[in-house]
Design a protein around this motif. Structure first.
Motif, short mmCIF file in Angstrom:
data_model
loop_
_atom_site.label_atom_id
_atom_site.label_comp_id
_atom_site.label_asym_id
_atom_site.label_seq_id
_atom_site.Cartn_x
_atom_site.Cartn_y
_atom_site.Cartn_z
N PRO A 155 7.96 3.26 3.50
CA PRO A 155 6.90 3.48 4.49
C PRO A 155 6.62 2.21 5.30
O PRO A 155 6.73 1.10 4.79
CB PRO A 155 5.69 3.85 3.63
N THR A 156 6.25 2.42 6.54
CA THR A 156 5.93 1.30 7.41
C THR A 156 4.48 1.34 7.89
O THR A 156 3.92 0.32 8.26
CB THR A 156 6.85 1.28 8.64
N GLU A 157 3.89 2.52 7.89
CA GLU A 157 2.51 2.67 8.33
C GLU A 157 1.56 2.39 7.16
O GLU A 157 1.85 2.73 6.02
CB GLU A 157 2.26 4.08 8.86
N MET A 158 0.42 1.80 7.46
CA MET A 158 -0.55 1.45 6.43
C MET A 158 -1.06 2.68 5.69
O MET A 158 -1.26 2.66 4.48
CB MET A 158 -1.71 0.67 7.03
N ALA A 159 -1.26 3.78 6.41
CA ALA A 159 -1.76 5.01 5.78
C ALA A 159 -0.75 5.54 4.76
O ALA A 159 -1.12 5.97 3.66
CB ALA A 159 -2.04 6.06 6.84
N LEU A 204 -0.85 3.24 1.65
CA LEU A 204 -2.03 3.50 0.83
C LEU A 204 -1.91 4.82 0.08
O LEU A 204 -2.32 4.93 -1.08
CB LEU A 204 -3.29 3.49 1.70
N LYS A 205 -1.34 5.83 0.72
CA LYS A 205 -1.15 7.13 0.07
C LYS A 205 -0.21 6.99 -1.13
O LYS A 205 -0.49 7.50 -2.22
CB LYS A 205 -0.58 8.12 1.08
N LEU A 206 0.91 6.31 -0.93
CA LEU A 206 1.85 6.12 -2.04
C LEU A 206 1.24 5.29 -3.16
O LEU A 206 1.47 5.54 -4.34
CB LEU A 206 3.13 5.47 -1.54
N ASN A 207 0.44 4.31 -2.79
CA ASN A 207 -0.23 3.47 -3.78
C ASN A 207 -1.20 4.31 -4.62
O ASN A 207 -1.27 4.16 -5.84
CB ASN A 207 -0.96 2.32 -3.09
#
Length: 88
Positions: A51-55, A58-61
């Motif tokens: 992923p490159t987007e912050m959203a 955060l979702k994967l985290n």
């Protein structure tokens, strides 16, 4: 011995041989001919796109945190059951 001509020839060889090797083996023609065809054979691209987007990050985290918590609760539950079985 060999004289000054031989010394000049040896010096020229010692200086220009490494430079010649670097020019030949470091050039793009060598890379395209010998390295590029086998590049993906030995170093394939990743199967999962990072992923490159912050959203997305955060979702994967958050998903990873949930999975770790579930594993931790399952471990604690199994440990508790084992302790109860030992006490009986």
């Amino acid at each position: 011995m060999g004289g000054p001509g031989l010394e000049v020839a040896k010096f020229a060889f010692y200086v220009f041989a490494p430079i010649g090797f670097m020019v030949y083996f470091g050039g793009p023609h060598f890379y395209e001919r010998f390295v590029a065809p086998d590049l993906y054979k030995f170093n394939p691209p990743p199967k999962q796109k990072l992923p490159t987007e912050m959203a997305e990050i955060l979702k994967l985290n958050e998903e990873d945190r949930k999975m770790r918590m579930e594993r931790r609760l399952a471990r604690e539950k199994a440990l508790k059951e084992m302790q109860e079985a030992e006490q009986k």
